[in-house]
Design a protein around this motif. Sequence first.
Motif, PDB file in Angstrom:
ATOM      1  N   LEU B  13     -20.806  10.237 -47.673  1.00  0.00           N
ATOM      2  CA  LEU B  13     -21.600  11.153 -47.574  1.00  0.00           C
ATOM      3  C   LEU B  13     -22.172  11.179 -45.742  1.00  0.00           C
ATOM      4  O   LEU B  13     -22.055  10.035 -45.342  1.00  0.00           O
ATOM      5  CB  LEU B  13     -22.921  10.985 -48.364  1.00  0.00           C
ATOM      6  CG  LEU B  13     -22.850  11.002 -49.784  1.00  0.00           C
ATOM      7  CD1 LEU B  13     -23.963  10.467 -50.423  1.00  0.00           C
ATOM      8  CD2 LEU B  13     -22.215  12.370 -50.258  1.00  0.00           C
ATOM      9  N   LEU B  14     -22.707  12.372 -45.560  1.00  0.00           N
ATOM     10  CA  LEU B  14     -23.545  12.206 -44.373  1.00  0.00           C
ATOM     11  C   LEU B  14     -25.060  12.030 -44.820  1.00  0.00           C
ATOM     12  O   LEU B  14     -25.655  12.893 -45.688  1.00  0.00           O
ATOM     13  CB  LEU B  14     -23.251  13.526 -43.464  1.00  0.00           C
ATOM     14  CG  LEU B  14     -21.800  13.870 -43.026  1.00  0.00           C
ATOM     15  CD1 LEU B  14     -21.286  14.505 -43.972  1.00  0.00           C
ATOM     16  CD2 LEU B  14     -22.179  14.269 -41.285  1.00  0.00           C
ATOM     17  N   ALA B  15     -25.896  11.342 -43.988  1.00  0.00           N
ATOM     18  CA  ALA B  15     -27.330  11.421 -44.318  1.00  0.00           C
ATOM     19  C   ALA B  15     -27.949  12.018 -43.210  1.00  0.00           C
ATOM     20  O   ALA B  15     -27.717  12.241 -42.044  1.00  0.00           O
ATOM     21  CB  ALA B  15     -27.897   9.701 -44.417  1.00  0.00           C
ATOM     22  N   ILE B  16     -29.108  12.613 -43.529  1.00  0.00           N
ATOM     23  CA  ILE B  16     -30.177  13.278 -42.461  1.00  0.00           C
ATOM     24  C   ILE B  16     -31.550  12.751 -42.396  1.00  0.00           C
ATOM     25  O   ILE B  16     -31.976  12.870 -43.346  1.00  0.00           O
ATOM     26  CB  ILE B  16     -29.658  14.691 -42.353  1.00  0.00           C
ATOM     27  CG1 ILE B  16     -30.748  15.575 -41.510  1.00  0.00           C
ATOM     28  CG2 ILE B  16     -29.852  15.361 -43.878  1.00  0.00           C
ATOM     29  CD1 ILE B  16     -29.970  15.792 -40.459  1.00  0.00           C
ATOM     30  N   GLY B  32     -26.039  17.919 -48.936  1.00  0.00           N
ATOM     31  CA  GLY B  32     -27.165  17.039 -49.821  1.00  0.00           C
ATOM     32  C   GLY B  32     -26.670  16.503 -51.223  1.00  0.00           C
ATOM     33  O   GLY B  32     -25.491  17.156 -51.536  1.00  0.00           O
ATOM     34  N   GLN B  33     -27.257  15.409 -51.319  1.00  0.00           N
ATOM     35  CA  GLN B  33     -26.749  14.512 -52.439  1.00  0.00           C
ATOM     36  C   GLN B  33     -27.953  13.868 -53.383  1.00  0.00           C
ATOM     37  O   GLN B  33     -28.798  13.339 -52.485  1.00  0.00           O
ATOM     38  CB  GLN B  33     -25.706  13.687 -52.180  1.00  0.00           C
ATOM     39  CG  GLN B  33     -25.077  12.771 -53.375  1.00  0.00           C
ATOM     40  CD  GLN B  33     -23.946  13.397 -54.176  1.00  0.00           C
ATOM     41  OE1 GLN B  33     -23.233  14.022 -53.659  1.00  0.00           O
ATOM     42  NE2 GLN B  33     -23.680  12.903 -55.499  1.00  0.00           N
ATOM     43  N   LEU B  34     -28.111  14.023 -54.562  1.00  0.00           N
ATOM     44  CA  LEU B  34     -28.902  13.236 -55.431  1.00  0.00           C
ATOM     45  C   LEU B  34     -28.199  12.356 -56.408  1.00  0.00           C
ATOM     46  O   LEU B  34     -27.455  13.052 -57.233  1.00  0.00           O
ATOM     47  CB  LEU B  34     -29.954  14.102 -56.140  1.00  0.00           C
ATOM     48  CG  LEU B  34     -31.191  14.756 -55.534  1.00  0.00           C
ATOM     49  CD1 LEU B  34     -32.035  15.471 -56.479  1.00  0.00           C
ATOM     50  CD2 LEU B  34     -32.142  13.581 -54.955  1.00  0.00           C
ATOM     51  N   ASP B  35     -28.296  11.191 -56.545  1.00  0.00           N
ATOM     52  CA  ASP B  35     -27.954  10.306 -57.516  1.00  0.00           C
ATOM     53  C   ASP B  35     -28.560  10.426 -58.676  1.00  0.00           C
ATOM     54  O   ASP B  35     -29.657  11.001 -58.683  1.00  0.00           O
ATOM     55  CB  ASP B  35     -27.389   8.882 -56.790  1.00  0.00           C
ATOM     56  CG  ASP B  35     -28.750   7.892 -56.794  1.00  0.00           C
ATOM     57  OD1 ASP B  35     -29.736   8.431 -57.160  1.00  0.00           O
ATOM     58  OD2 ASP B  35     -28.192   7.187 -56.175  1.00  0.00           O
ATOM     59  N   PHE B  66     -30.726   4.065 -45.748  1.00  0.00           N
ATOM     60  CA  PHE B  66     -29.387   4.722 -45.284  1.00  0.00           C
ATOM     61  C   PHE B  66     -28.516   4.016 -44.808  1.00  0.00           C
ATOM     62  O   PHE B  66     -27.189   4.040 -45.161  1.00  0.00           O
ATOM     63  CB  PHE B  66     -29.568   6.207 -44.382  1.00  0.00           C
ATOM     64  CG  PHE B  66     -30.314   7.139 -45.027  1.00  0.00           C
ATOM     65  CD1 PHE B  66     -30.340   7.100 -46.345  1.00  0.00           C
ATOM     66  CD2 PHE B  66     -31.169   8.121 -44.330  1.00  0.00           C
ATOM     67  CE1 PHE B  66     -31.019   8.482 -47.077  1.00  0.00           C
ATOM     68  CE2 PHE B  66     -31.972   9.147 -44.934  1.00  0.00           C
ATOM     69  CZ  PHE B  66     -31.842   9.163 -45.995  1.00  0.00           C
ATOM     70  N   VAL B  67     -28.722   3.079 -44.057  1.00  0.00           N
ATOM     71  CA  VAL B  67     -27.850   2.091 -43.338  1.00  0.00           C
ATOM     72  C   VAL B  67     -27.249   1.308 -44.411  1.00  0.00           C
ATOM     73  O   VAL B  67     -25.991   0.660 -44.429  1.00  0.00           O
ATOM     74  CB  VAL B  67     -28.558   1.133 -42.170  1.00  0.00           C
ATOM     75  CG1 VAL B  67     -27.743   0.089 -41.654  1.00  0.00           C
ATOM     76  CG2 VAL B  67     -29.001   2.053 -41.007  1.00  0.00           C
ATOM     77  N   LYS B  68     -28.091   0.648 -45.290  1.00  0.00           N
ATOM     78  CA  LYS B  68     -27.486  -0.180 -46.382  1.00  0.00           C
ATOM     79  C   LYS B  68     -26.787   0.468 -47.402  1.00  0.00           C
ATOM     80  O   LYS B  68     -25.851  -0.347 -47.982  1.00  0.00           O
ATOM     81  CB  LYS B  68     -28.789  -0.765 -46.900  1.00  0.00           C
ATOM     82  CG  LYS B  68     -29.571  -1.656 -46.571  1.00  0.00           C
ATOM     83  CD  LYS B  68     -30.661  -2.437 -47.207  1.00  0.00           C
ATOM     84  CE  LYS B  68     -31.715  -3.161 -46.315  1.00  0.00           C
ATOM     85  NZ  LYS B  68     -32.981  -3.201 -47.084  1.00  0.00           N
ATOM     86  N   ARG B  69     -26.755   1.806 -47.575  1.00  0.00           N
ATOM     87  CA  ARG B  69     -25.972   2.485 -48.818  1.00  0.00           C
ATOM     88  C   ARG B  69     -24.463   2.399 -47.902  1.00  0.00           C
ATOM     89  O   ARG B  69     -24.137   2.827 -46.885  1.00  0.00           O
ATOM     90  CB  ARG B  69     -26.368   3.990 -48.678  1.00  0.00           C
ATOM     91  CG  ARG B  69     -27.393   4.094 -49.511  1.00  0.00           C
ATOM     92  CD  ARG B  69     -27.864   5.389 -49.659  1.00  0.00           C
ATOM     93  NE  ARG B  69     -27.048   6.293 -50.492  1.00  0.00           N
ATOM     94  CZ  ARG B  69     -27.392   7.396 -50.803  1.00  0.00           C
ATOM     95  NH1 ARG B  69     -28.981   7.887 -50.710  1.00  0.00           N
ATOM     96  NH2 ARG B  69     -26.606   8.211 -51.386  1.00  0.00           N
ATOM     97  N   ASP B  70     -23.507   2.105 -48.944  1.00  0.00           N
ATOM     98  CA  ASP B  70     -22.182   1.870 -48.503  1.00  0.00           C
ATOM     99  C   ASP B  70     -21.575   3.358 -48.815  1.00  0.00           C
ATOM    100  O   ASP B  70     -20.157   3.505 -48.535  1.00  0.00           O
ATOM    101  CB  ASP B  70     -21.234   0.800 -49.226  1.00  0.00           C
ATOM    102  CG  ASP B  70     -21.577   0.869 -50.621  1.00  0.00           C
ATOM    103  OD1 ASP B  70     -22.352   1.905 -51.070  1.00  0.00           O
ATOM    104  OD2 ASP B  70     -20.824  -0.044 -51.279  1.00  0.00           O
ATOM    105  N   ASP B  71     -22.220   4.132 -49.176  1.00  0.00           N
ATOM    106  CA  ASP B  71     -21.388   5.604 -49.230  1.00  0.00           C
ATOM    107  C   ASP B  71     -21.827   6.596 -48.239  1.00  0.00           C
ATOM    108  O   ASP B  71     -21.611   7.732 -48.424  1.00  0.00           O
ATOM    109  CB  ASP B  71     -21.972   6.151 -50.776  1.00  0.00           C
ATOM    110  CG  ASP B  71     -23.380   6.438 -50.975  1.00  0.00           C
ATOM    111  OD1 ASP B  71     -24.059   5.738 -50.141  1.00  0.00           O
ATOM    112  OD2 ASP B  71     -23.814   7.184 -51.815  1.00  0.00           O
ATOM    113  N   VAL B  72     -22.606   6.062 -47.261  1.00  0.00           N
ATOM    114  CA  VAL B  72     -23.038   6.795 -46.152  1.00  0.00           C
ATOM    115  C   VAL B  72     -22.284   6.495 -44.853  1.00  0.00           C
ATOM    116  O   VAL B  72     -22.256   5.399 -44.389  1.00  0.00           O
ATOM    117  CB  VAL B  72     -24.406   6.647 -45.697  1.00  0.00           C
ATOM    118  CG1 VAL B  72     -24.708   7.657 -44.532  1.00  0.00           C
ATOM    119  CG2 VAL B  72     -25.110   7.216 -47.034  1.00  0.00           C
ATOM    120  N   ASP B  73     -21.537   7.453 -44.104  1.00  0.00           N
ATOM    121  CA  ASP B  73     -20.607   7.279 -42.958  1.00  0.00           C
ATOM    122  C   ASP B  73     -21.382   7.479 -41.820  1.00  0.00           C
ATOM    123  O   ASP B  73     -21.051   6.726 -40.772  1.00  0.00           O
ATOM    124  CB  ASP B  73     -19.201   8.136 -43.056  1.00  0.00           C
ATOM    125  CG  ASP B  73     -17.922   7.740 -43.606  1.00  0.00           C
ATOM    126  OD1 ASP B  73     -18.152   6.193 -44.068  1.00  0.00           O
ATOM    127  OD2 ASP B  73     -16.915   8.391 -43.820  1.00  0.00           O
TER     128      ASP B  73
END
Lengths: 202, 130
Positions: B13-16, B32-35, B66-73
């Motif tokens: 994902l991209l985070a903003i 946008g993504q909501l888990d 966001f930094v900790k999430r491993d699904d964010v590039d």
Amino acid sequence: MLWEMSASHIEESQDVTSQDLDEKLDLLSLQCLFLMNQVISMKVDIERRMKEGTGMLAKARYVMGGSSVSTLQIPSEEAGMTASTLSSFEESERMIGKSLRLKYYNFRVFPSAKVKDDTEDEVKDGIEQKLSNLQLDPRQSQASNPLRWFGVLVPNSLREAQKIFGGVLLLCAECSSIESELEAVIREIDILNQVKSNRQQK
Amino acid sequence: MSDFPSSARPGKLLAIIGDEDTCVGFLLGGIGQLDKHRKSNFFVVDKSLYPSATNIEEIENAFQQFVKRDDVDIILINQHVAEVIRNVIDRHTSPIPAVLEIPSKDYPYDPSKDSILRRAKGMYTAEDFR
């Protein structure tokens, strides 16, 4: 990780002559300036496109009413929001001069708006062509299209805004790759400077 | 998915983190993504609260998450927001997720504030520029 290769590079760099070292530093400095210039011009381009995009959002607000295009319309349920634009990265290499090999990450974004295969016409410049080829994916007409959050009949300006921000995402990925390369150049210069100062101390 | 080369299959994902217009624009672009725990990949910085201390803490927390999430590039952050949490951004040295400072409509891009450009410029002493 690419970032953990510094120590072996230092050992390799011990073998090069002072003249080689200076030449490498010169090449890297030039590359650093070139990449800095690229980052700046790309971000200015991002700024220009984002201004266009927010202008379109403002137009849509004018047509639809004050708070009709805001975070209030963003769904709060999982089912309502699934990312259709995803990213990926791969390791890349660039040769600078004859012996300098830089490793960095190359980021890519795959927008919800499908990009046509650009091999047919290679005359246009890469990113410009991707932007001009942006077409709405038929899948986007389904419920997953974020446009649906703002109603069924949305003004054309909102569609334009979506297209513009989709293009900005491509630029952002391109810019992230350049920054990654710049990071690699900075790291390499640091290592060579360290080797140079160690030699001077001896 | 078959449209993508095997070496670069998308999936992250991209985070903003940014002001309302920036977030709405990029969410419109499809990031946008909501888990299932209703954890989102975007954080809207409220202009009316900005830059109170609480708000700064919230921004820092959002960035750290966001930094900790491993699904964010890639983390996209408005430059004026990045300026508020500059110390946290400067401490982030890992290449993934990449942090990209972007301008916003109210705050034009300022290269002298950009973390990576400052780092690049910092390699050279005043002597080098003569």
